[in-house]
Write an enzyme that holds these catalytic residues in place. Structure first.
Site, PDB file in Angstrom:
ATOM      1  N   SER A 161       0.837  -1.191   0.000  1.00 40.26           N
ATOM      2  CA  SER A 161       0.000   0.000   0.000  1.00 40.26           C
ATOM      3  C   SER A 161       0.882   1.255   0.000  1.00 40.26           C
ATOM      4  O   SER A 161       1.691   1.436  -0.910  1.00 40.26           O
ATOM      5  CB  SER A 161      -0.969  -0.037   1.178  1.00 40.26           C
ATOM      6  OG  SER A 161      -2.044   0.836   0.987  1.00 40.26           O
ATOM      7  N   ASP A 260      -9.109  -5.866  -4.912  1.00 40.38           N
ATOM      8  CA  ASP A 260      -8.574  -4.715  -4.204  1.00 40.38           C
ATOM      9  C   ASP A 260      -9.111  -3.431  -4.828  1.00 40.38           C
ATOM     10  O   ASP A 260      -9.047  -3.249  -6.049  1.00 40.38           O
ATOM     11  CB  ASP A 260      -7.040  -4.732  -4.282  1.00 40.38           C
ATOM     12  CG  ASP A 260      -6.389  -3.596  -3.517  1.00 40.38           C
ATOM     13  OD1 ASP A 260      -7.089  -2.840  -2.827  1.00 40.38           O
ATOM     14  OD2 ASP A 260      -5.148  -3.476  -3.617  1.00 40.38           O
ATOM     15  N   HIS A 290      -7.220  -6.119  -0.536  1.00 36.47           N
ATOM     16  CA  HIS A 290      -6.061  -5.296  -0.200  1.00 36.47           C
ATOM     17  C   HIS A 290      -5.297  -5.857   1.007  1.00 36.47           C
ATOM     18  O   HIS A 290      -5.885  -6.209   2.023  1.00 36.47           O
ATOM     19  CB  HIS A 290      -6.549  -3.873   0.104  1.00 36.47           C
ATOM     20  CG  HIS A 290      -5.477  -2.851   0.143  1.00 36.47           C
ATOM     21  ND1 HIS A 290      -4.627  -2.617  -0.924  1.00 36.47           N
ATOM     22  CD2 HIS A 290      -5.092  -1.977   1.125  1.00 36.47           C
ATOM     23  CE1 HIS A 290      -3.795  -1.654  -0.609  1.00 36.47           C
ATOM     24  NE2 HIS A 290      -4.042  -1.258   0.625  1.00 36.47           N
TER      25      HIS A 290
END
Length: 316
Positions: A161, A260, A290
């Site tokens: 991320s 995601d 995610h």
């Protein structure tokens, strides 16, 4: 007048006066005992800022004794946790187990960096703190026995991320610093976090409203004052990088997950790098969301991700 809540997410609440309240999940202590193929300890990168990290070494390094035949040097993975630049830590239970497993699975030394968080420390501070970890590695190599087998000519930058975003930025800083003491061989962004004022197709859908609101909150908390999602740390197209610098950019393995919300941004990132002439590989994990590897570090799907990372690290 009491500040009002302007945004919330699972681990953070933001207030109108610019302050935040963080909700910390279960954390794991560092352990010098050999566990599941690795051991770890906490280190300080810079005590004044402060910047800390958790260092993991695999069994091969943890059990090394002085012998006539020195074992082969180990690659180093510098890992940057996710959390929209505002939350997260190498000590969080999921990160701890994933990064320990990463050290064991790849037979690499893993340095997981706890950079300073926004909004108290807005970008580019996270980039600067993270780059400082590369300099620390070089400075500590001669004095820290845990780093005696570290091969600083085989350094990989990884993160999930926001950490994937940081890996990209640190790679650029390493290229630009002619005195950089390590060689970044490759970067491995997992579900990387980029953005722009222009919405993607998924971001325009009604059912994405909650995720869009959450992402916008994290970006507003993290970008410099007066900036928006076209900040050059967010919008790939706004980054000023010379052609000569792209020519020196390391190989990249990008992971995306099928379900995601940030998948489009990850795909855009891979295509962006390809247009710049960078050698890029892309792996999509089916039926996952995610940063699944942080929430389920010991499941088979995460073990597959580790195998894919291992193959990339020992091939290039």
């Amino acid at each position: 007048m009491e500040p009002t809540v302007i945004g919330t997410s699972e681990f953070i609440k933001a207030y109108s006066d610019g302050s935040v309240e963080r909700f910390i999940p279960e954390i794991a202590p560092a352990s010098l005992d050999l566990y599941a193929g690795y051991k770890c300890k906490d280190v300080t990168i810079d005590p004044l800022k402060p910047i800390t990290a958790r260092l993991f070494i695999p069994t091969a390094a943890a059990t090394t004794t002085t012998t006539a035949t020195k074992p082969p040097s180990l690659p180093v993975i510098v890992y940057f946790h996710g959390g929209g630049f505002c939350i997260g830590s190498s000590t969080w239970l999921g990160y701890h187990h994933f990064q320990g497993n990463l050290a064991a699975a790849t037979e690499s030394i893993v340095l997981s960096v706890d950079y300073r968080l926004a909004p108290e420390n807005k970008l580019p501070i996270a980039y600067e703190d993270s780059y400082a970890s590369l300099l620390w590695l070089s400075e500590q190599m001669q004095s820290d026995t845990w780093l005696q087998d570290a091969d600083l000519s085989r350094v990989f930058l990884s993160g999930d991320s926001a950490g994937g975003n940081i890996a990209h930025q640190v790679a650029i800083r390493a290229i630009r610093d002619t005195q950089c003491p390590v060689r970044v061989t490759g970067i491995i962004p997992i579900h990387p976090y980029f953005g722009s004022e222009k919405r993607t197709e998924l971001e325009t859908k009604v059912e994405s409203a909650d995720e869009v609101k959450s992402n916008d909150m994290f970006w507003s908390l993290s970008v410099p004052e007066g900036s928006n999602r076209d900040y050059d740390g967010c919008n790939l197209e706004r980054m000023t990088v010379l052609k000569s610098e792209w020519n020196r950019f390391p190989n990249v393995l990008v992971f995306v997950a099928e379900f995601d919300f940030l998948k489009e941004r990850g795909l855009e990132y891979a295509e962006f790098l390809k247009r710049k002439g960078v050698k890029v590989e892309l792996i999509e994990t089916k039926d996952e969301r995610h940063v699944f590897h942080v929430f389920r570090p010991n499941e088979e799907v995460t073990r597959l991700l580790l195998e894919q990372m291992n193959e990339f690290i020992h091939r290039i």
